[in-house]
Design a protein around this motif. Structure first.
Motif, PDB file in Angstrom:
ATOM      1  N   LEU A  24       0.840  -1.205   0.000  1.00  0.00           N
ATOM      2  CA  LEU A  24       0.000   0.000   0.000  1.00  0.00           C
ATOM      3  C   LEU A  24       0.879   1.260   0.000  1.00  0.00           C
ATOM      4  O   LEU A  24       0.641   2.200  -0.750  1.00  0.00           O
ATOM      5  CB  LEU A  24      -0.928  -0.006   1.234  1.00  0.00           C
ATOM      6  CG  LEU A  24      -1.657   1.285   1.571  1.00  0.00           C
ATOM      7  CD1 LEU A  24      -2.647   1.667   0.481  1.00  0.00           C
ATOM      8  CD2 LEU A  24      -2.426   1.157   2.894  1.00  0.00           C
ATOM      9  N   MET A  28       0.945   4.268  -2.780  1.00  0.00           N
ATOM     10  CA  MET A  28       0.690   5.674  -2.411  1.00  0.00           C
ATOM     11  C   MET A  28       1.859   6.539  -2.893  1.00  0.00           C
ATOM     12  O   MET A  28       1.655   7.630  -3.422  1.00  0.00           O
ATOM     13  CB  MET A  28       0.536   5.807  -0.888  1.00  0.00           C
ATOM     14  CG  MET A  28      -0.735   5.174  -0.344  1.00  0.00           C
ATOM     15  SD  MET A  28      -1.201   5.682   1.327  1.00  0.00           S
ATOM     16  CE  MET A  28       0.145   5.211   2.326  1.00  0.00           C
ATOM     17  N   ARG A  29       3.070   6.005  -2.714  1.00  0.00           N
ATOM     18  CA  ARG A  29       4.252   6.767  -3.138  1.00  0.00           C
ATOM     19  C   ARG A  29       4.223   6.986  -4.646  1.00  0.00           C
ATOM     20  O   ARG A  29       4.527   8.080  -5.126  1.00  0.00           O
ATOM     21  CB  ARG A  29       5.526   6.040  -2.709  1.00  0.00           C
ATOM     22  CG  ARG A  29       6.783   6.822  -3.063  1.00  0.00           C
ATOM     23  CD  ARG A  29       8.062   6.202  -2.553  1.00  0.00           C
ATOM     24  NE  ARG A  29       8.070   6.127  -1.095  1.00  0.00           N
ATOM     25  CZ  ARG A  29       7.979   4.997  -0.403  1.00  0.00           C
ATOM     26  NH1 ARG A  29       7.875   3.851  -1.042  1.00  0.00           N
ATOM     27  NH2 ARG A  29       7.977   4.992   0.909  1.00  0.00           N
ATOM     28  N   GLN A  60      -4.954  14.863  -2.014  1.00  0.00           N
ATOM     29  CA  GLN A  60      -4.749  14.010  -0.831  1.00  0.00           C
ATOM     30  C   GLN A  60      -6.080  13.405  -0.369  1.00  0.00           C
ATOM     31  O   GLN A  60      -6.164  12.215  -0.084  1.00  0.00           O
ATOM     32  CB  GLN A  60      -4.110  14.830   0.305  1.00  0.00           C
ATOM     33  CG  GLN A  60      -3.770  13.984   1.515  1.00  0.00           C
ATOM     34  CD  GLN A  60      -3.025  14.759   2.598  1.00  0.00           C
ATOM     35  OE1 GLN A  60      -2.352  15.751   2.327  1.00  0.00           O
ATOM     36  NE2 GLN A  60      -3.159  14.324   3.835  1.00  0.00           N
ATOM     37  N   LEU A  63      -7.246  10.754  -2.911  1.00  0.00           N
ATOM     38  CA  LEU A  63      -6.472   9.511  -2.792  1.00  0.00           C
ATOM     39  C   LEU A  63      -6.922   8.728  -1.560  1.00  0.00           C
ATOM     40  O   LEU A  63      -7.089   7.504  -1.608  1.00  0.00           O
ATOM     41  CB  LEU A  63      -4.987   9.881  -2.690  1.00  0.00           C
ATOM     42  CG  LEU A  63      -3.956   8.807  -3.011  1.00  0.00           C
ATOM     43  CD1 LEU A  63      -4.250   8.118  -4.324  1.00  0.00           C
ATOM     44  CD2 LEU A  63      -2.553   9.424  -3.056  1.00  0.00           C
ATOM     45  N   LYS A  64      -7.139   9.454  -0.478  1.00  0.00           N
ATOM     46  CA  LYS A  64      -7.587   8.794   0.757  1.00  0.00           C
ATOM     47  C   LYS A  64      -8.956   8.133   0.535  1.00  0.00           C
ATOM     48  O   LYS A  64      -9.163   6.978   0.910  1.00  0.00           O
ATOM     49  CB  LYS A  64      -7.669   9.819   1.898  1.00  0.00           C
ATOM     50  CG  LYS A  64      -7.928   9.180   3.247  1.00  0.00           C
ATOM     51  CD  LYS A  64      -7.962  10.187   4.348  1.00  0.00           C
ATOM     52  CE  LYS A  64      -9.248  10.977   4.336  1.00  0.00           C
ATOM     53  NZ  LYS A  64      -9.328  12.000   5.377  1.00  0.00           N
ATOM     54  N   ILE A  67      -8.564   4.962  -1.500  1.00  0.00           N
ATOM     55  CA  ILE A  67      -7.973   3.859  -0.723  1.00  0.00           C
ATOM     56  C   ILE A  67      -9.017   3.267   0.227  1.00  0.00           C
ATOM     57  O   ILE A  67      -9.187   2.056   0.304  1.00  0.00           O
ATOM     58  CB  ILE A  67      -6.724   4.356   0.055  1.00  0.00           C
ATOM     59  CG1 ILE A  67      -5.606   4.709  -0.927  1.00  0.00           C
ATOM     60  CG2 ILE A  67      -6.241   3.300   1.048  1.00  0.00           C
ATOM     61  CD1 ILE A  67      -4.429   5.449  -0.325  1.00  0.00           C
ATOM     62  N   VAL A  68      -9.755   4.166   0.909  1.00  0.00           N
ATOM     63  CA  VAL A  68     -10.778   3.690   1.852  1.00  0.00           C
ATOM     64  C   VAL A  68     -11.845   2.890   1.107  1.00  0.00           C
ATOM     65  O   VAL A  68     -12.257   1.815   1.549  1.00  0.00           O
ATOM     66  CB  VAL A  68     -11.394   4.884   2.636  1.00  0.00           C
ATOM     67  CG1 VAL A  68     -12.612   4.450   3.428  1.00  0.00           C
ATOM     68  CG2 VAL A  68     -10.361   5.497   3.573  1.00  0.00           C
ATOM     69  N   LEU A 151      -3.469  -1.520   9.284  1.00  0.00           N
ATOM     70  CA  LEU A 151      -3.305  -1.260   7.847  1.00  0.00           C
ATOM     71  C   LEU A 151      -2.689  -2.474   7.146  1.00  0.00           C
ATOM     72  O   LEU A 151      -2.108  -2.348   6.067  1.00  0.00           O
ATOM     73  CB  LEU A 151      -2.462  -0.002   7.619  1.00  0.00           C
ATOM     74  CG  LEU A 151      -3.165   1.333   7.875  1.00  0.00           C
ATOM     75  CD1 LEU A 151      -2.201   2.495   7.702  1.00  0.00           C
ATOM     76  CD2 LEU A 151      -4.359   1.533   6.942  1.00  0.00           C
ATOM     77  N   ASP A 152      -2.819  -3.631   7.783  1.00  0.00           N
ATOM     78  CA  ASP A 152      -2.404  -4.920   7.211  1.00  0.00           C
ATOM     79  C   ASP A 152      -0.926  -5.071   6.921  1.00  0.00           C
ATOM     80  O   ASP A 152      -0.553  -5.767   5.966  1.00  0.00           O
ATOM     81  CB  ASP A 152      -3.229  -5.223   5.939  1.00  0.00           C
ATOM     82  CG  ASP A 152      -4.684  -5.460   6.278  1.00  0.00           C
ATOM     83  OD1 ASP A 152      -4.938  -6.137   7.287  1.00  0.00           O
ATOM     84  OD2 ASP A 152      -5.561  -4.949   5.557  1.00  0.00           O
TER      85      ASP A 152
END
Lengths: 193, 256
Positions: A24, A28-29, A60, A63-64, A67-68, A151-152
């Motif tokens: 993950l 994100m990077r 930001q 992207l969040k 991901i969620v 976050l696994d």
């Protein structure tokens, strides 16, 4: 500086986000290293009365949200992922911008915005503050171990991040911290947050 | 099964990783065994807490990446900058040409003293009068969560010149930064002003900030007032809150 993989397919991005942990992190990077969608969001915001700071905030948030959505299963996986991220960012901006233009154009409608916002903002903030308070009580190490686990991150990745000698040690620490959190919640009789 | 193994089992269940047979068995056990259900609820509660915090953690990680990899403008930026510079020079020349007659007949154009007075008034803040522009600017800052700036703009306006709308925005911003006491003063004014656009919301938030400020007796009274008016759009919400406070399990200090 860590290098990104040249490019990810949509499937790889989705799998990595679902897997969590270092995968993950790498995805994100890549979104930040690659100017593709980020550049498009900047262009869009700048041509729609925003500035670079607004664009970065919106990117930001977008992207969040993506991901969620992928992690909680609400993303249905139709269409191109980049287009999904871009349209999420556009919607975030329209939502922010429309609210302010509505206030500009119609004094009465402004009340709806002001009226509805404070309470939901306060509730959300208070909920997060309560949660943060409980996690902070556990101490910074426990808090970080549980956050990484949530976050696994695998036990091996947690061990590396936290400088533990072995996966076993990371596992033991996670268990102790989780027990502490459960105990702390039980003691406070907090049913739901 | 050790407790650690039990937690792993709960985790597999919550993530949907159990086989359908194991899942059915576990759900049956949850239904039948109160003690297991209680233990599982405690575990689930902790996971809920971690899930709420996950967004904050993601924000933190994304914020780190954002500063680690600042956005680089494309090459067009240079061209734009150059163009802006030329426009700037051209604008300066035009201003110089147009202002020539003013400097030529300086004594006949003594408007500067009037202008200066206005500027002094503006920079002193307190003597400035409120305008639509202030409302828009305050509102824009409020929208993006910049409550301190909203407050700075609105408190810069002379108290007597603040419109009801501006006082309402100010009260909201003060509430959101936690200055409940000051916020309650403005909500009170807005509520008393009987402006239909803001009256009911101000009544409600007035009660909320009073309670937040620890003025429980007054907050409680205000809630009762709202509840008694069935036409009030916050009446049902006041009722819900009052039911909570009137519960014997939850008593607030200062309330009889």
């Amino acid at each position: 500086m860590k290098r990104m993989k040249a490019s990810y397919s949509d499937e790889e991005i989705i799998d990595s986000i679902r897997s969590g942990g270092l995968k993950l992190e790498a995805v994100m990077r890549s979104f930040y290293q690659n100017n593709g969608v980020r550049g498009k969001v900047h262009n869009f915001i700048k041509t729609n009365s925003g500035n670079a700071q607004d664009a970065e905030d919106v990117f930001q948030d977008g992207l969040k949200c993506m991901i969620v959505a992928i992690r909680d299963g609400s993303y249905k996986g139709t269409g191109v992922l980049e287009a999904y991220l871009y349209s999420t960012c556009r919607n975030i901006w329209y939502k922010k911008f429309n609210r302010s233009t509505r206030v500009k154009s119609d004094v009465d409608s402004g009340i709806e915005v002001v009226n509805e916002n404070p309470e939901s903002i306060m509730e959300d903030r208070e909920r997060k503050e309560i949660v943060l308070k409980f996690l902070s009580k556990l101490g910074p190490t426990c808090k970080q171990v549980l956050e990484l686990w949530n976050l696994d991150y695998s036990m091996k990745e947690i061990a590396e991040k936290m400088d533990y000698k072995s996966e076993g040690m990371a596992r033991k620490k996670k268990h102790t911290c989780l027990q502490k959190l459960i105990q702390s919640l039980t003691d406070s009789n907090l049913k739901s947050v | 099964m050790t407790q650690e193994e039990l937690y792993d089992y709960y985790d597999s269940y919550l993530k949907g990783n159990l086989s359908s047979l194991d899942k059915d068995n576990f759900e049956k056990l949850l239904e039948e065994d109160v003690a297991v259900r209680f233990e599982f609820e405690k575990y689930k509660n902790a996971i809920d807490v971690l899930n709420i915090n996950a967004e904050t953690r993601l924000d933190y990680e994304l914020g780190k990446l954002r500063s680690q990899y600042p956005y680089k403008e494309e090459n067009t930026k240079r061209l734009r900058t150059d163009r802006n510079l030329y426009y700037g020079i051209a604008a300066c020349l035009i201003i110089l040409l147009l202002s020539g007659p003013y400097f030529y007949a300086y004594n006949n154009y003594r408007t500067d003293s009037i202008l200066n007075n206005e500027l002094v008034a503006y920079s002193n803040g307190q003597s400035r009068s409120g305008s639509d522009l202030d409302t828009k600017s305050a509102m824009k800052n409020f929208e993006i969560g910049n409550y301190e700036e909203t407050i700075r703009i609105l408190t810069g306006i002379k108290e007597a010149d603040l419109s009801i709308r501006q006082q309402f925005i100010l009260a909201n911003a003060l509430m959101l930064i936690g200055d409940y006491n000051k916020s309650s003063l403005y909500y009170r004014v807005v509520s008393d002003a009987q402006d239909v656009r803001f009256k009911e919301a101000a009544d409600w938030y007035y009660a909320i900030v009073l309670l937040k400020d620890g003025q429980n007796q007054s907050g409680f009274k205000q809630l009762k007032l709202i509840r008694s008016d069935r036409a009030h759009s916050y009446s049902a919400r006041a009722e819900t809150l009052l039911v909570k406070f009137e519960s014997p399990w939850r008593s607030l200090p200062g309330i009889d």
